[in-house]
Motif scaffolding. Structure first.
Motif, mmCIF file in Angstrom:
data_model
loop_
_atom_site.group_PDB
_atom_site.id
_atom_site.type_symbol
_atom_site.label_atom_id
_atom_site.label_comp_id
_atom_site.label_asym_id
_atom_site.label_seq_id
_atom_site.Cartn_x
_atom_site.Cartn_y
_atom_site.Cartn_z
ATOM 1 N N VAL A 12 0.866 -1.176 0.000
ATOM 2 C CA VAL A 12 0.000 0.000 0.000
ATOM 3 C C VAL A 12 0.900 1.223 0.000
ATOM 4 O O VAL A 12 1.877 1.282 0.744
ATOM 5 N N THR A 13 0.576 2.213 -0.843
ATOM 6 C CA THR A 13 1.340 3.450 -0.899
ATOM 7 C C THR A 13 0.399 4.618 -0.614
ATOM 8 O O THR A 13 -0.705 4.672 -1.159
ATOM 9 N N VAL A 14 0.847 5.532 0.258
ATOM 10 C CA VAL A 14 0.040 6.686 0.642
ATOM 11 C C VAL A 14 0.851 7.959 0.408
ATOM 12 O O VAL A 14 1.964 8.084 0.924
ATOM 13 N N GLN A 15 0.295 8.898 -0.356
ATOM 14 C CA GLN A 15 0.896 10.224 -0.506
ATOM 15 C C GLN A 15 0.250 11.097 0.551
ATOM 16 O O GLN A 15 -0.948 11.313 0.524
ATOM 17 N N MET A 16 1.027 11.566 1.535
ATOM 18 C CA MET A 16 0.418 12.270 2.658
ATOM 19 C C MET A 16 1.096 13.574 3.026
ATOM 20 O O MET A 16 0.944 14.066 4.138
ATOM 21 N N SER A 17 1.798 14.197 2.105
ATOM 22 C CA SER A 17 2.464 15.459 2.413
ATOM 23 C C SER A 17 1.468 16.555 2.777
ATOM 24 O O SER A 17 1.756 17.399 3.622
ATOM 25 N N GLY A 18 0.291 16.532 2.171
ATOM 26 C CA GLY A 18 -0.716 17.551 2.446
ATOM 27 C C GLY A 18 -1.326 17.458 3.835
ATOM 28 O O GLY A 18 -1.967 18.403 4.300
ATOM 29 N N ALA A 19 -1.126 16.350 4.526
ATOM 30 C CA ALA A 19 -1.725 16.158 5.847
ATOM 31 C C ALA A 19 -1.053 16.992 6.934
ATOM 32 O O ALA A 19 -1.615 17.169 8.014
ATOM 33 N N PRO A 23 4.372 23.911 4.082
ATOM 34 C CA PRO A 23 4.618 24.193 2.664
ATOM 35 C C PRO A 23 5.922 23.600 2.131
ATOM 36 O O PRO A 23 5.990 23.202 0.965
ATOM 37 N N GLU A 24 6.958 23.525 2.972
ATOM 38 C CA GLU A 24 8.249 22.981 2.527
ATOM 39 C C GLU A 24 8.201 21.481 2.269
ATOM 40 O O GLU A 24 9.052 20.952 1.570
ATOM 41 N N LEU A 25 7.212 20.807 2.847
ATOM 42 C CA LEU A 25 7.088 19.353 2.675
ATOM 43 C C LEU A 25 6.431 19.076 1.323
ATOM 44 O O LEU A 25 5.213 19.032 1.192
ATOM 45 N N LYS A 26 7.264 18.915 0.315
ATOM 46 C CA LYS A 26 6.774 18.725 -1.052
ATOM 47 C C LYS A 26 6.309 17.292 -1.301
ATOM 48 O O LYS A 26 5.429 17.042 -2.111
ATOM 49 N N LYS A 27 6.961 16.331 -0.602
ATOM 50 C CA LYS A 27 6.603 14.925 -0.821
ATOM 51 C C LYS A 27 6.786 14.139 0.467
ATOM 52 O O LYS A 27 7.801 14.255 1.131
ATOM 53 N N LEU A 28 5.784 13.369 0.809
ATOM 54 C CA LEU A 28 5.881 12.348 1.846
ATOM 55 C C LEU A 28 5.083 11.162 1.336
ATOM 56 O O LEU A 28 3.860 11.102 1.454
ATOM 57 N N LEU A 29 5.799 10.262 0.712
ATOM 58 C CA LEU A 29 5.191 9.076 0.112
ATOM 59 C C LEU A 29 5.563 7.881 0.982
ATOM 60 O O LEU A 29 6.737 7.556 1.121
ATOM 61 N N ARG A 30 4.580 7.263 1.607
ATOM 62 C CA ARG A 30 4.813 6.127 2.505
ATOM 63 C C ARG A 30 4.367 4.849 1.819
ATOM 64 O O ARG A 30 3.231 4.729 1.369
ATOM 65 N N THR A 31 5.285 3.890 1.748
ATOM 66 C CA THR A 31 4.986 2.581 1.172
ATOM 67 C C THR A 31 5.066 1.545 2.286
ATOM 68 O O THR A 31 6.065 1.480 3.007
ATOM 69 N N VAL A 32 3.995 0.778 2.431
ATOM 70 C CA VAL A 32 3.923 -0.260 3.459
ATOM 71 C C VAL A 32 3.741 -1.601 2.753
ATOM 72 O O VAL A 32 2.828 -1.759 1.945
ATOM 73 N N THR A 33 4.653 -2.535 3.065
ATOM 74 C CA THR A 33 4.586 -3.869 2.476
ATOM 75 C C THR A 33 4.380 -4.887 3.594
ATOM 76 O O THR A 33 5.115 -4.887 4.587
ATOM 77 N N PHE A 34 3.379 -5.724 3.433
ATOM 78 C CA PHE A 34 3.036 -6.737 4.417
ATOM 79 C C PHE A 34 3.568 -8.088 3.955
ATOM 80 O O PHE A 34 3.244 -8.537 2.864
ATOM 81 N N ASP A 35 4.386 -8.725 4.785
ATOM 82 C CA ASP A 35 4.890 -10.066 4.521
ATOM 83 C C ASP A 35 4.415 -10.976 5.652
ATOM 84 O O ASP A 35 3.761 -10.526 6.586
ATOM 85 N N LEU A 41 8.093 -0.509 6.258
ATOM 86 C CA LEU A 41 7.621 0.838 5.996
ATOM 87 C C LEU A 41 8.782 1.637 5.409
ATOM 88 O O LEU A 41 9.842 1.721 6.023
ATOM 89 N N THR A 42 8.584 2.189 4.217
ATOM 90 C CA THR A 42 9.601 3.014 3.575
ATOM 91 C C THR A 42 8.972 4.352 3.216
ATOM 92 O O THR A 42 7.903 4.388 2.593
ATOM 93 N N ASP A 43 9.618 5.445 3.621
ATOM 94 C CA ASP A 43 9.139 6.775 3.272
ATOM 95 C C ASP A 43 10.054 7.380 2.225
ATOM 96 O O ASP A 43 11.266 7.154 2.241
#
Length: 124
Positions: A12-19, A23-35, A41-43
């Motif tokens: 699952v990937t979530v783009q959450m910089s707007g949360a 303003p300086e936070l241009k990108k916060l993309l969180r990828t969560v992989t379940f094994d 969790l990789t940001d």
């Protein structure tokens, strides 16, 4: 505001910089992989030069070691070349039917200069 993308399999990937309203936070993309026995969790972060601290909060008192934090029966692994670890306590108003304050443990990872893709692995 954000956007959630579910990939085939267990990612699952979530783009959450707007949360965060920064303003300086241009990108916060969180990828969560379940094994089977772990969650990774990789940001991917573009904070425009701001210092970034990743925080995990728990009611269970954590134990720390070299490149890991143990919380209950789980272990959170990280790379100490990417972040400095500190653990603190804050009081939090319980969500139970009382207004009791309870301690929570804040597990903070202050990202080192130049780190834009920190990775955390939760062994279950």
């Amino acid at each position: 505001s954000g956007e959630i993308t579910v990939s085939e399999g267990s990612t699952v990937t979530v783009q959450m910089s707007g949360a965060y309203g920064v303003p300086e936070l241009k990108k916060l993309l969180r990828t969560v992989t379940f094994d089977d026995n772990k969650i990774t969790l990789t940001d991917s972060i573009d904070a425009g030069g701001l210092d970034v601290t990743e925080r995990f909060v728990t009611l269970i008192k954590p134990e720390t070691g070299e490149n890991f934090v143990k919380v209950g029966g789980g272990v959170l692994r990280y790379n100490s070349d990417e972040a400095d670890l500190t653990v603190g306590t804050e009081m939090f108003e319980s969500h139970s039917y009382t207004t009791e304050l309870v301690p929570v443990y804040c597990i903070d990872f202050a990202l080192k200069n130049g780190v834009t893709e920190p990775k955390f692995v939760f062994d279950l």
